[in-house]
Design a protein around this motif. Structure first.
Motif: not given
Length: 499
Positions: A144-154, A257-260, A277-283, A296-301
């Motif tokens: 599953r993936v939460s779309l809530q985090p507003a940035a990669g760090a969050q 860390d999915g920034a890359n 667990v993985l976060h993605m930086n949509l931006h 920003g936007s940092g969904p986490v799977g």
């Protein structure tokens, strides 16, 4: 005589070198005169108590509307953006953002909806969130993936909080988080905020995690390993399956860390690698705006074990439509109001749907190709601290130029004279004099060649005329600054003496 000729060619006040707004001020000038409002006049003293009123601001500029318009138009021309040229900031992925995404995000039904509307009136919005989550699930291989985090760090902070909650649910009170020295700098901050102590793991001579070091440090008192893939050296952790096995053998979680992520999106699955667990930086990967500090936007799977702990609410699909599920007793709770940066979710979904599966795979292929094309062209003139294969970015150092007294900062400043935004400098910190360059997948070969030509010219200048490079830039509105002094002694209030 030459200086006098130069002064005549460059007037002191022109659109290229405009005065400060304060210098344009003339007593009595105003930008706009408002008509009567049709209500009885009342003094500010009658409306607000003294303790909340501000006195007159001394020295505020008095300027006309046209002065203000021209001043800020001039300033806007000083901005650099991907619209103007190559923006090679490593790890920041300053790619071009298709304008069609902006148009879609501004559709009235999306832009004017309110998050507190009844669910029955925003079914389209909820379906959009659901559709984006399903795509991200497929791309990551996670549950599953939460779309809530507003940035990669969050997103990464939320991920570590979920790992902590899962361990507490098991009845385990673990103390440490392991973080390689090649990880992003926000990783140790997230770990500390979540209440863990951090242990650093050193990279080997390939620039990847040392398995023997991991085996030694991975105990049953370690909650998770936070791994940046590819890491900040632009190198993929090619022993990722062994890393996951070691972490899981001690009951820990593997955080990625999915920034890359743009380096392998559509080509490889984090879930299949053993990532929990993985976060993605949509931006970054999915081309939503990134400049100017956000949004920003940092969904986490997450893997199946962590699903109960995802932030609430989650969008659920039912036989009667879509709803927000708030009934999540094990959830870590909200990490942001409502369901995240909705405008960014629209842009990301629009981009993914436009690209399709084949296009998304090509994103990573082009990103890796461009970085290696640049690397091959420059590696003879600029020092490569690690010779491992590069992914989406390449890290050089100033070792070759330092022999002539030219530093990374000098190279970055000189690039401005060639019309290019400098790359990331002095990061990652494990490389002395680092130059981290990421061309991204949206850069054409002609732009790459022009950037390479500039970098090679600067390398030649460093050998033949190092003093000239050390004095750069020469063509920018503001010339060489003392960045250290500006950071330590900022002038935040204008005075005539500061001009």
């Amino acid at each position: 005589m030459a200086e006098e000729q130069q002064d005549r060619r460059t007037p002191k006040v022109s659109w290229r070198n405009p005065s400060l707004l304060f210098e344009l001020s003339k007593p009595g000038r105003i930008g706009v005169e408002l008509p009567p409002v049709g209500v009885e006049d009342a003094s500010l003293e009658d409306l607000l108590p003294e303790e909340v009123r501000r006195g007159e601001v001394e020295g505020m500029p008095e300027v006309s509307e046209v002065d203000v318009l021209r001043h800020f138009s001039r300033l806007s021309r000083r901005n650099f953006a991907p619209d103007l040229g190559l923006y090679p900031l490593g790890s920041c992925t300053m790619k071009y953002n298709p304008r069609v995404n902006e148009e879609l995000a501004r559709l009235p039904g999306l832009a004017h909806s309110h998050p507190l509307q009844p669910e029955s009136t925003v079914q389209g919005n909820l379906e959009l969130c659901w559709a984006l989550e399903q795509i991200l699930i497929r791309l990551t291989g996670l549950e599953r993936v939460s779309l809530q985090p507003a940035a990669g760090a969050q997103g990464e902070f939320a991920g570590i909080l979920m790992a902590k909650a899962a361990l507490n649910h098991r009845g385990e009170k673990r103390k440490y988080i392991l973080i390689p020295d090649s990880a992003h700098g926000t990783n140790p901050a997230s770990a500390r905020f979540a209440g863990f102590d951090v242990k650093e793991l050193l990279s080997n001579d390939r620039g990847t995690l040392d398995l023997a070091d991991l085996e030694r440090e991975m105990t049953e008192d370690v909650a998770a390993l936070m791994l940046t893939v590819p890491n900040t050296l632009g190198v993929f952790e090619n022993q990722i399956l062994d890393i996951a096995r070691i972490v899981h053998s001690k009951g820990g979680f593997l955080y990625c860390d999915g920034a890359n992520f743009n380096a392998f999106v559509g080509k490889a699955s984090p879930g299949a690698m053993g990532v929990d667990v993985l976060h993605m930086n949509l931006h970054k990967t999915f081309t939503t705006p990134h400049g100017g500090g956000g949004p920003g936007s940092g969904p986490v799977g997450v893997c199946s074990e962590l699903v109960p702990f995802l932030p609430a609410p989650m969008v659920e699909k039912t036989a009667h439509g879509y709803r927000l599920d708030m009934d999540r007793p094990l959830s870590i709770g909200r990490v942001r109001t409502f369901n995240g940066q909705f405008g960014m979710l629209i842009r990301a979904l629009a981009y993914i749907l436009a690209m399709g599966g084949k296009g998304i795979r090509q994103v990573s292929e082009n990103a890796v190709l461009n970085a290696n094309y640049l690397r091959k062209a420059l590696e003879g003139k600029y020092h490569l601290p690690y010779v491992s294969d590069s992914m989406h970015e390449v890290v050089f150092s100033d070792k070759n130029q330092a022999k002539h007294g030219v530093t990374t900062l000098d190279i970055a400043k000189r690039l401005m004279d060639y019309g290019f935004h400098p790359p990331t400098i002095y990061f990652p910190t494990i490389v002395s004099g680092a130059l981290m360059i990421e061309p991204t997948e949206t850069v054409a070969r002609e732009d790459m060649d022009a950037f390479i030509e500039a970098m090679l010219a600067i390398a030649e200048e460093a050998e033949t005329d190092p003093e000239m490079v050390r004095g750069a830039p020469y063509s920018t509105p503001v010339l060489r600054c003392d960045e250290a002094r500006a950071a330590r002694q900022p002038r935040l209030r204008w005075t005539p003496e500061a001009v």
